[in-house]
Structure formats: C-alpha cells, structure tokens
Design a protein around this motif. Structure first.
Motif, short mmCIF file in Angstrom:
data_model
loop_
_atom_site.label_atom_id
_atom_site.label_comp_id
_atom_site.label_asym_id
_atom_site.label_seq_id
_atom_site.Cartn_x
_atom_site.Cartn_y
_atom_site.Cartn_z
N ILE A 70 5.21 9.92 2.02
CA ILE A 70 3.94 10.08 2.96
C ILE A 70 3.83 11.04 1.82
O ILE A 70 2.23 11.27 1.74
N GLY A 71 4.53 12.65 1.75
CA GLY A 71 3.58 13.43 1.48
C GLY A 71 3.40 13.97 0.08
O GLY A 71 2.24 14.37 -0.28
N SER A 72 4.55 13.13 -0.39
CA SER A 72 4.12 13.35 -2.19
C SER A 72 3.09 11.93 -2.60
O SER A 72 2.37 12.74 -3.79
N LEU A 73 2.83 11.85 -1.92
CA LEU A 73 2.12 10.16 -2.36
C LEU A 73 0.46 10.99 -2.12
O LEU A 73 -0.14 10.16 -2.82
N GLY A 74 0.11 11.88 -1.00
CA GLY A 74 -0.56 11.89 -0.76
C GLY A 74 -1.09 12.02 0.43
O GLY A 74 -2.93 11.53 0.47
N GLY A 75 -1.06 10.56 1.30
CA GLY A 75 -1.58 10.16 2.17
C GLY A 75 -0.60 8.76 2.74
O GLY A 75 0.05 8.24 2.07
N TYR A 76 -1.50 8.37 3.67
CA TYR A 76 -0.53 7.66 4.21
C TYR A 76 -0.60 5.52 3.79
O TYR A 76 -0.41 5.24 3.04
N GLU A 77 -2.48 5.77 3.29
CA GLU A 77 -2.75 4.98 2.38
C GLU A 77 -2.35 4.37 0.76
O GLU A 77 -2.40 3.79 0.59
N ASN A 78 -1.96 5.93 0.20
CA ASN A 78 -1.31 5.66 -1.52
C ASN A 78 -0.13 5.54 -0.30
O ASN A 78 0.79 4.42 -1.29
N PHE A 79 0.90 5.48 0.03
CA PHE A 79 2.32 5.02 0.46
C PHE A 79 2.00 3.50 0.60
O PHE A 79 2.75 3.15 -0.12
N LEU A 80 1.47 2.78 1.36
CA LEU A 80 1.49 1.43 1.65
C LEU A 80 1.43 0.51 0.56
O LEU A 80 1.71 -0.21 0.24
N VAL A 81 0.39 1.31 -0.58
CA VAL A 81 0.37 0.35 -2.33
C VAL A 81 1.32 0.27 -2.31
O VAL A 81 2.03 -0.92 -2.57
N ALA A 82 2.65 1.69 -2.26
CA ALA A 82 4.46 1.38 -3.05
C ALA A 82 4.73 0.25 -1.55
O ALA A 82 5.91 -0.79 -2.04
N VAL A 83 4.61 -0.07 -0.61
CA VAL A 83 5.00 -0.51 0.23
C VAL A 83 5.14 -2.33 -0.01
O VAL A 83 5.77 -2.73 -0.30
N VAL A 84 2.87 -1.94 -0.72
CA VAL A 84 3.45 -3.49 -1.37
C VAL A 84 3.23 -4.35 -2.08
O VAL A 84 4.16 -5.16 -3.07
N LEU A 85 4.26 -3.01 -3.32
CA LEU A 85 4.38 -3.35 -4.69
C LEU A 85 6.02 -3.70 -4.55
O LEU A 85 6.64 -4.23 -4.86
N GLY A 86 6.69 -2.76 -3.26
CA GLY A 86 8.27 -2.79 -3.10
C GLY A 86 8.26 -4.54 -2.74
O GLY A 86 9.18 -5.44 -3.28
#
Length: 532
Positions: A80-96
């Motif tokens: 969450i910190g390295s990707l610049g926010g929770y919304e950006n992290f959610l993209v990684a969850v979908v791709l995962g």
C-alpha cells in the motif's frame, strides 16, 4: 448437480450451527487482519464475505473456508505504501486473481501434493499453538495487538512471549471475567451438554458464550467490572446508505502500467496460492469424511474471489486453516457452512453493527483457544515421535518455525528439513552391501542396487566402491533396478578401470544375464532399455 444440492440440504442441520461458529471466529480476524495490513477495516469484512459466498460456492472443498489471511498482512502493508495508495494496491489484487486463474488452468494445483505429511501436521500443530499464544493476551483484556496476527514479532515491537509476560500489568478485569465464563461454557458444552440432547448440538456453545458476553457488557457498563470500547469488536457503523456505500473502494486501473503493481500482483498470487494449497492439504487431512479437494479448481475459485474482492475494495483472499478447522470442529459437512458464514458477515455488518460492537474480544479469544487446542493436542507430539526421527524432525522444525517466525517460514524450514531427510535416506538406500564369503583367496561381496538410483546416491556408492579391499570378487546385481542415473553409470565405468589395478573382479548380474568383468558399463547400459 441435483445430488449435490440434495446433499447440502440434508446437511443443513450441521452446516447452519457450524456457520455461526465460523462467523464468530472470522469476524474479529477479518477486522484484525485489515488493521494489521494498514487497510480500511471494512476491506477485511469484504474479503470475508467474498471468501465465504463466492469462493465457497465455486470451490470444490466441502469444509474449507476462505477469507483474508494473516500471512499476507505484511505484504499488503508494504505494498500500500510502495504503490502510492490503497486504490493502486487493489489493481494488484485483481491482477493477482487473474494470475491465480492462469495457475489453475495450467494445473499448478498439483504442487500442494508435494509437501510431506510431517510438514502438514507440523503446520496444523504450529497454527494451533500460535492461536493459543496470540489469544492469551486478548483473553485477559490486553488488546494492544489486532486479532489475526501470526508472526513472532508484533506491530508494537513486542513478540509473542513478551506480550504474554506483560499481561500482569495490563489485565482488564471485566474482560477476564467474561472470558473465563465464556471458556467454562464452551468446555461444558463440548464435554457434557452436547452429549445430552439434540438441542445442545443445534445451539452451539460459542453462540451462547457470545450472547452472554453481550449481556454482560450491557449489564456491567459503568461498574468496576465494565468493559470499555477498546476491548470490544469494532465494526464500522455507517450513518446512512451513502456512508455504507462509501466504505467500498475501487481500483485505480491507471496504475496498471506500473511495473511495481505487477510485481506485487505476482507476489500475492504466489503466496496466496501456496497458502491455499497448503491449507487444502491440511484441511483434507483433518476432515472426518476424508474428502479430497480438487486443487486446480480451488485455484480457479480463489482467483475469481480475489478479482471480485479487489474490484470492490477487499483484501486478498486465501483458504484459511483457522476458519476451516473451526468449521470442521463445529460439525460442518458441506460448503453451505462457508457460504452461510459469508452471508452472516454481510447481514450483520449491514443490519446489526452496533450489536456486534458489544461483543467482548475476550469471549472470541476463548472460542479461538478451544480451536487452537484441538489443532495442537499434546498427544500428537508423542504420536509423531513414535513414528521415528524422519517424521518427527520435520514436524518439530515446522512447529518451531511457525511459532518463532511465521507461517510461511515455518513451512519452508520444515520442507527444507524434509528434503534433507529424503536425501539422507536416498544416500543410505541406494544399494545393499552383502559380504558373503571368501573364495579362491578373494573376498566375495554382493552389492544389490535399489529400484531407482540417482545422482543423489553418488556419494554413498563411491564410498563403498573405494573402500573395497584388494583381491575382491564383486557381484553387482541390477535386476531390480528400473532407473539408473547416467552419473552412476559413469562411476561404475571409472571403477571398472580402477578395479583392474586392485585385482578386483566384477560380475554384473542383470535381467539379461551375467557378464564377467565388463569392459564398459556405459556401452552395456546403452544396450539396455532406458528405464530398465
């Protein structure tokens, strides 16, 4: 499909009570893991709902329960910190989730079958012990750490044991009292009342303990035995429909071109898949009906769940052994218990969040203490010890790794030790050496090769051949050997040359007959079938 629906309907009398217990176990863990992950509290609830309803419906597991996992909390917090926010992290969850579906299509689920039984048993026992150790502070009202933590070093800097030692200075009297009452009810229900009548099997002890916990909180407010809000469940309470809908987050797909998002996505997919496959193996092992979960289908279900969870603001999902074992212990028989627990999470956070926030954490800790004990019964250590060091050592290393580091490290260390044990036994079992007699002034020695001889056996075979005395008659018997590694053939070929210098005669016995002092082992085995 009709048969499956009829089966699930028949088992509803078992699944409904079990789903309530799983709900009470899952609720604080969903919230605690979200807090430990640095994510919105509601994100953990979303993951729990999707894990129950969506993954539960798609999975081939009858008793597995999915939701947010403590093993991913550190990854989520950092991402969450390295990707610049929770919304950006959610993209990684979908791709995962998409990557997990690819894993399922490629039939990567078979990986789960390659973990030794001793490591899986160590995983179950280690998780049971860590549940007990982590819940002891909560049981006494020391709630400095969120529920669901499984790593030795905690967020506050304390470790598992220092937190327990600090209980004496941080006891909350009201929490301890209702915790003890709740534990007594659970034990009474489990050991006595459940055997007295069907009503005590339908109405589960955990439900009674939780209801008494709510009543206790309401009655003791403002007294010395009262419990303040910091020691209760803390579900977000929306003021209106708009504020409820405002708790959902949505991925910022503009970040999909960021390479770091893809790295996090692969990390989530790998770790979540590994945890799921290990949990599937462990759950099947303790399932009283001995169901076998289709692992590739499980990866497809988990991937679908993570896509949906990521799209609406939820944490990553895996199958979770704590929820699954609670389901089994409570009598869950079909996937309906997992699905119903998901609906209970949804209905409760929408309709009765204020009531949920009256549940003392110490009562839920009492429920988890029972779950932990049933996973880590002391008798299992003796049973594993009696099975010999090859089973006991990987088992103990796995347990210690989970307790003193975390789940994945424990499993990794146990697997590493298990591989070393295999290599040692492979080294020892590559051949059998028989010294039979002396004839014509020569030692007669027979060496019988095992069914499979690989490069792992080079050291043992070289040692035996080099230690043969001069003037020896060596019979090599390969009649039972179905696979002989080229490395071993080369060793034998080199030895044939040295044998002449040491006056060692060699008789090679194979299914094709007997050959005295073969000139070339390489040429001989070229003429044999590859696997014979």
């Amino acid at each position: 499909m009709v048969k499956m629906n009829l089966y699930m309907f028949k088992t509803l009398k078992n699944d409904l009570p079990a789903s309530i217990v799983v709900f009470f176990v899952a609720l604080p863990l969903c919230l605690g893991i979200a807090l430990a992950s640095g994510a919105p509290l509601f994100s953990g609830v979303i993951a729990g709902i999707i894990g129950g309803v969506v993954v539960g419906a798609l999975s081939g597991s009858k008793i597995g329960v999915s939701g947010p996992a403590a093993g991913l909390a550190a990854i989520v917090l950092t991402a969450i910190g390295s990707l610049g926010g929770y919304e950006n992290f959610l993209v990684a969850v979908v791709l995962g989730g998409i990557i997990q579906i690819v894993f399922g299509i490629l039939k990567a689920g078979v990986i789960g079958y390659y973990f030794p039984s001793s490591v899986i048993k160590g995983m179950l026992t280690g998780i049971g012990i860590i549940i007990i150790l982590k819940q002891i502070p909560h049981f006494f009202g020391y709630d400095s750490e969120p529920e669901g933590a499984d790593s030795f070093v905690e967020m506050s800097g304390e470790n598992t044991f220092s937190a327990i030692l600090n209980i004496t200075d941080n006891i909350t009297l009201g929490s301890m009292v209702i915790g003890l009452i709740g534990l007594a009810i659970l034990l009474l229900w489990d050991k006595v009342l459940s055997k007295k009548g069907k009503i005590f099997q339908i109405v589960q002890g955990p439900l009674v303990a939780v209801v008494l916990g709510i009543v206790y909180f309401a009655v003791t407010q403002g007294t010395s035995l009262g419990i303040n809000q910091s020691h209760l469940v803390s579900v977000p309470i929306p003021d209106s429909l708009d504020s409820f809908l405002g708790q959902f987050s949505f991925p910022n797909f503009g970040a999909i071109t960021n390479p770091d998002v893809w790295i996090v996505a692969f990390t989530i997919a790998l770790v979540a898949s590994l945890e799921t496959l290990l949990c599937v193996e462990a759950t099947d092992k303790i399932d009283p009906d001995k169901n076998v979960t289709p692992t590739n289908r499980e990866l497809l279900a988990q991937g679908t769940g993570n896509i949906i969870s990521g799209l609406i603001g939820g944490l990553p999902i895996t199958q979770v052994i704590v929820r699954s074992s609670a389901n089994i212990q409570s009598g869950g028989r079909s996937k309906m218990s997992a699905i119903i627990h998901g609906f209970l999470l949804l209905i409760s956070v929408v309709l009765i969040p204020k009531l949920l926030n009256m549940i003392p954490l110490s009562v839920l800790a009492a429920i988890l203490l029972i779950v932990g004990y049933k996973l880590a019964k002391p008798g299992l250590f003796k049973k594993m010890y009696d099975m010999g060091w090859k089973q006991f050592v990987p088992f103990v290393v796995t347990v210690l790794g989970i307790v003193f580091i975390d789940l994945l490290w424990g499993i990794g260390l146990g697997l590493l030790v298990g591989i070393v044990v295999i290599l040692i036994k492979s080294y020892q079992n590559s051949h059998f050496l028989h010294i039979e007699d002396k004839s014509n002034g020569k030692h007669k020695i027979k060496m019988t090769f095992a069914e499979e001889v690989t490069f792992f056996n080079k050291g043992a075979i070289l040692k035996e051949l080099d230690s043969l005395p001069r003037d020896t008659y060596l019979e090599l018997d390969v009649r039972k050997t179905r696979y002989l590694d080229n490395d071993i053939i080369e060793i034998l070929d080199d030895f044939a040359f040295k044998a002449k210098e040491r006056n060692i005669d060699i008789q090679l016995t194979s299914e094709r007959g007997i050959v005295e002092n073969p000139d070339s082992f390489i040429e001989f085995f070229k003429l044999r079938p590859k696997s014979a």
